[in-house]
Scaffold this motif. Sequence first.
Motif, PDB file in Angstrom:
ATOM      1  N   GLN A 354       0.827  -1.205   0.000  1.00  0.00           N
ATOM      2  CA  GLN A 354       0.000   0.000   0.000  1.00  0.00           C
ATOM      3  C   GLN A 354       0.864   1.260   0.000  1.00  0.00           C
ATOM      4  OE1 GLN A 354      -0.703  -2.645   1.850  1.00  0.00           O
ATOM      5  NE2 GLN A 354      -2.733  -3.244   1.102  1.00  0.00           N
ATOM      6  N   VAL A 355       1.927   1.257   0.810  1.00  0.00           N
ATOM      7  CA  VAL A 355       2.838   2.402   0.854  1.00  0.00           C
ATOM      8  C   VAL A 355       3.510   2.601  -0.498  1.00  0.00           C
ATOM      9  CG1 VAL A 355       4.959   3.306   1.876  1.00  0.00           C
ATOM     10  CG2 VAL A 355       3.244   2.218   3.342  1.00  0.00           C
ATOM     11  N   ALA A 356       3.967   1.504  -1.101  1.00  0.00           N
ATOM     12  CA  ALA A 356       4.629   1.594  -2.403  1.00  0.00           C
ATOM     13  C   ALA A 356       3.672   2.141  -3.466  1.00  0.00           C
ATOM     14  CB  ALA A 356       5.154   0.218  -2.811  1.00  0.00           C
ATOM     15  N   HIS A 357       2.432   1.633  -3.457  1.00  0.00           N
ATOM     16  CA  HIS A 357       1.448   2.066  -4.448  1.00  0.00           C
ATOM     17  C   HIS A 357       1.198   3.565  -4.364  1.00  0.00           C
ATOM     18  CE1 HIS A 357      -2.238   1.865  -6.916  1.00  0.00           C
ATOM     19  NE2 HIS A 357      -2.756   2.684  -6.015  1.00  0.00           N
ATOM     20  N   TYR A 358       0.932   4.059  -3.173  1.00  0.00           N
ATOM     21  CA  TYR A 358       0.576   5.465  -3.036  1.00  0.00           C
ATOM     22  C   TYR A 358       1.776   6.397  -3.138  1.00  0.00           C
ATOM     23  CZ  TYR A 358      -4.228   4.239  -2.061  1.00  0.00           C
ATOM     24  OH  TYR A 358      -5.521   3.768  -2.174  1.00  0.00           O
ATOM     25  N   THR A 359       2.966   5.895  -2.820  1.00  0.00           N
ATOM     26  CA  THR A 359       4.168   6.692  -3.075  1.00  0.00           C
ATOM     27  C   THR A 359       4.286   6.943  -4.575  1.00  0.00           C
ATOM     28  OG1 THR A 359       5.288   5.800  -1.126  1.00  0.00           O
ATOM     29  CG2 THR A 359       6.673   6.790  -2.828  1.00  0.00           C
ATOM     30  N   GLY A 360       4.008   5.912  -5.362  1.00  0.00           N
ATOM     31  CA  GLY A 360       4.030   6.053  -6.820  1.00  0.00           C
ATOM     32  C   GLY A 360       2.943   6.977  -7.328  1.00  0.00           C
ATOM     33  N   GLN A 361       1.746   6.910  -6.723  1.00  0.00           N
ATOM     34  CA  GLN A 361       0.640   7.765  -7.147  1.00  0.00           C
ATOM     35  C   GLN A 361       0.927   9.241  -6.848  1.00  0.00           C
ATOM     36  OE1 GLN A 361      -3.137   6.349  -8.095  1.00  0.00           O
ATOM     37  NE2 GLN A 361      -1.348   5.710  -9.240  1.00  0.00           N
ATOM     38  N   ALA A 362       1.541   9.516  -5.697  1.00  0.00           N
ATOM     39  CA  ALA A 362       1.901  10.889  -5.363  1.00  0.00           C
ATOM     40  C   ALA A 362       2.964  11.409  -6.336  1.00  0.00           C
ATOM     41  CB  ALA A 362       2.411  10.969  -3.927  1.00  0.00           C
ATOM     42  N   GLU A 363       3.930  10.538  -6.674  1.00  0.00           N
ATOM     43  CA  GLU A 363       4.947  10.937  -7.651  1.00  0.00           C
ATOM     44  C   GLU A 363       4.312  11.170  -9.014  1.00  0.00           C
ATOM     45  OE1 GLU A 363       9.068   9.446  -9.839  1.00  0.00           O
ATOM     46  OE2 GLU A 363       8.060   8.093  -8.423  1.00  0.00           O
ATOM     47  N   LEU A 364       3.331  10.351  -9.367  1.00  0.00           N
ATOM     48  CA  LEU A 364       2.648  10.500 -10.655  1.00  0.00           C
ATOM     49  C   LEU A 364       2.029  11.891 -10.779  1.00  0.00           C
ATOM     50  CD1 LEU A 364       1.368   9.465 -13.290  1.00  0.00           C
ATOM     51  CD2 LEU A 364      -0.464   8.439 -11.905  1.00  0.00           C
ATOM     52  N   ALA A 365       1.312  12.321  -9.749  1.00  0.00           N
ATOM     53  CA  ALA A 365       0.700  13.651  -9.783  1.00  0.00           C
ATOM     54  C   ALA A 365       1.764  14.736  -9.943  1.00  0.00           C
ATOM     55  CB  ALA A 365      -0.103  13.882  -8.499  1.00  0.00           C
ATOM     56  N   GLN A 366       2.889  14.554  -9.247  1.00  0.00           N
ATOM     57  CA  GLN A 366       3.954  15.556  -9.282  1.00  0.00           C
ATOM     58  C   GLN A 366       4.614  15.638 -10.654  1.00  0.00           C
ATOM     59  OE1 GLN A 366       7.648  14.699  -7.069  1.00  0.00           O
ATOM     60  NE2 GLN A 366       7.489  16.755  -6.197  1.00  0.00           N
ATOM     61  N   VAL A 367       4.942  14.498 -11.254  1.00  0.00           N
ATOM     62  CA  VAL A 367       5.668  14.533 -12.532  1.00  0.00           C
ATOM     63  C   VAL A 367       4.763  15.002 -13.672  1.00  0.00           C
ATOM     64  CG1 VAL A 367       7.432  12.861 -11.874  1.00  0.00           C
ATOM     65  CG2 VAL A 367       5.323  12.046 -12.944  1.00  0.00           C
ATOM     66  N   ILE A 368       3.441  14.758 -13.567  1.00  0.00           N
ATOM     67  CA  ILE A 368       2.543  15.297 -14.587  1.00  0.00           C
ATOM     68  C   ILE A 368       2.572  16.820 -14.549  1.00  0.00           C
ATOM     69  CG2 ILE A 368       0.115  15.608 -15.215  1.00  0.00           C
ATOM     70  CD1 ILE A 368      -0.346  12.680 -14.470  1.00  0.00           C
ATOM     71  N   GLN A 369       2.480  17.398 -13.355  1.00  0.00           N
ATOM     72  CA  GLN A 369       2.533  18.846 -13.230  1.00  0.00           C
ATOM     73  C   GLN A 369       3.863  19.398 -13.739  1.00  0.00           C
ATOM     74  OE1 GLN A 369       0.203  21.054 -12.170  1.00  0.00           O
ATOM     75  NE2 GLN A 369      -1.339  19.470 -11.886  1.00  0.00           N
ATOM     76  N   GLN A 370       4.948  18.738 -13.351  1.00  0.00           N
ATOM     77  CA  GLN A 370       6.270  19.186 -13.785  1.00  0.00           C
ATOM     78  C   GLN A 370       6.415  19.086 -15.303  1.00  0.00           C
ATOM     79  OE1 GLN A 370       8.673  16.571 -11.396  1.00  0.00           O
ATOM     80  NE2 GLN A 370       8.864  18.042  -9.709  1.00  0.00           N
ATOM     81  N   GLY A 371       5.911  18.005 -15.867  1.00  0.00           N
ATOM     82  CA  GLY A 371       6.008  17.801 -17.308  1.00  0.00           C
ATOM     83  C   GLY A 371       5.211  18.831 -18.094  1.00  0.00           C
ATOM     84  N   LEU A 372       3.992  19.114 -17.641  1.00  0.00           N
ATOM     85  CA  LEU A 372       3.168  20.093 -18.340  1.00  0.00           C
ATOM     86  C   LEU A 372       3.729  21.503 -18.191  1.00  0.00           C
ATOM     87  CD1 LEU A 372      -0.390  18.726 -17.483  1.00  0.00           C
ATOM     88  CD2 LEU A 372       0.776  18.653 -19.700  1.00  0.00           C
TER      89      LEU A 372
END
Length: 446
Positions: A354-372
Motif C-alpha cells: 500500500q505504501v509503495a502504491h501510493y508513493t508512486g501515485q503521489a509521484e505521478l501527480a507531481q511529474v505530470i505537473q512538472q512535465g506540463l
Amino acid sequence: MGSYPESTVPRFSVEVYQNEYLPAGGREVNAIVTVTCRGGTGAPRASARTREPGGGPDAAVVIMVDCSGSMQYPPEKMRNARDATAAAIGALRDGVAFAVVSGTHQASEVYPGGGRLAVADAGTRAQAVHALRALSAGGGTAIGTWLRLADRLLSSAEAPIRHGILLTDGRNEHESPESLHATLEACAGRFTCDARGVGTDWEVKEVTGIASALLGSADIVADPAGLAADFTRMMETAMGKEVGDVNLRLWTPVGAEVVFVKQVAPTVEDLTDRRTEAGARAGDYPTGSWGVESRDYHLCVRVPPAEVGREMLAARVSLTAPPAGDGTSETPARGLIRAVWTDDMAASTSINPQVAHYTGQAELAQVIQQGLDARKSGDWGRATAKLGRAVHLAHAAGNEETAKLLAKVVDVVDVATGTVRLKRDVAEADKMTLETRSTKTVRVKK
C-alpha cells in the motif's frame, strides 16, 4: 446524537497498513491509514451547530456562478450555466438552506437576497430557478469576492454541513493573487467548495488551488453542454454528506516528529501544513465533510533511533468530529502505527504494497505537473522525461484513466521504460484535463 437512533449514526473505522520493521538505527516509519465512514441516515447528523428539531437546517449550500463578460462567448455558455444551476437546485434536499450568487468583479445575491438563505422546498426551488433568468454576462472576475459572500451566507445558517459550488470560465484578473490567497485562508475550515472550470480560458492552478484550500473537488467541463450533468452529480454528492468538520488526529510520543500527512485517495492532497495543535504531542489535520465513503492517508513519522529488539508505538491515529453537545470529541475509531527494530534484512527492507502504491501515485501527480509546466515553458527535453515517467507510473499502478489522458499528450513508445514522444499539436482541453485531474488516484487492492 440528538434524536437519531444509534443505528442511524455514521460510524467511522480506521485500518493501518505498514511494514513496522526498521533496521538498527532506522528512523522513518511509513503507513497507509484507511478511514471509512459507514451507515447513517443519508442526511447530516445532529451536531453542535444544529439546533433542536425545527430550529435550523442540517446543511447549507451556496452556488456561485461566473457572470463575467467572457461568459457570453459563445452565447450558449451562459444558458448552459443557468441550466446547470437549475439542475443543481433541483437536486437540493428539502430543508437544506441555499442561495445563488452571481460573480463578476463583485458578488451579488441572485436568490433569495437580503443577506440570507432560503430553505429548500418545492416552492423555493421553483422561485430560485425563476430568478436565474436574471443571470447575464458582463463585468470582470474577482473570485475572492464571491467566496467572501458565500462565507457570510453560509455562516448565517449554523448548519453542520456548509458547502459551496463555484463555476468560472476565466482567469481571476480583477483582484491580486495575494487577495485571493488571503480569502482562501480566511474561508478554510469554514466551508468546503467544489470548483469547476468551463471551457478552456481559465487557469488550472487557480481552480485547483481553490478546491484544494477548501477541501473540495476540482474538474474541467470543456464542453458547456456537460455542465448540467456535472452540477447534478456535485449536488447529489454534497447532499450525501452526513458529518462535517472531521479531523484526522495524530498523536506521537516524546522524541517522534511528523514528517508528512497526505491524503492519497481518492485524490492526492498534502495536509502537513494544515495541522492545528490538539493537546500534548497531538495535532489535527482537516478532512472536511464525510458521507458514506472511504479515503486513504499516507503518514510518515520520524522516531528516535533504537537498537535491534526494541519496539515502540510510533503514532496513534484517531478521528474527531463535532458531537451532539458543545466542543469536539474523538470517535471510537483508532489505529496504531508501530516501529520494531530488527536485524532481519528481508523484513526491514520490504516495502508495504500500500505504501509503495501510493508513493508512486503521489509521484505521478507531481511529474505530470512538472512535465506540463516544462512543456509550457518550451523545455521539451524535461517535459518528455517527466511525462514519460508519468506514463510508466500510471501503467504500473493500473491508473487507466490517467494513462488515457497522458496518451492524448504524448505518443507512447515503451511503457516499461517510460519512453515517449511529445505530440506537437495537442488540444488545449486535453492538456487542461490532464493537469486538472492529475491528482486523482486509483486505490490499491488490499
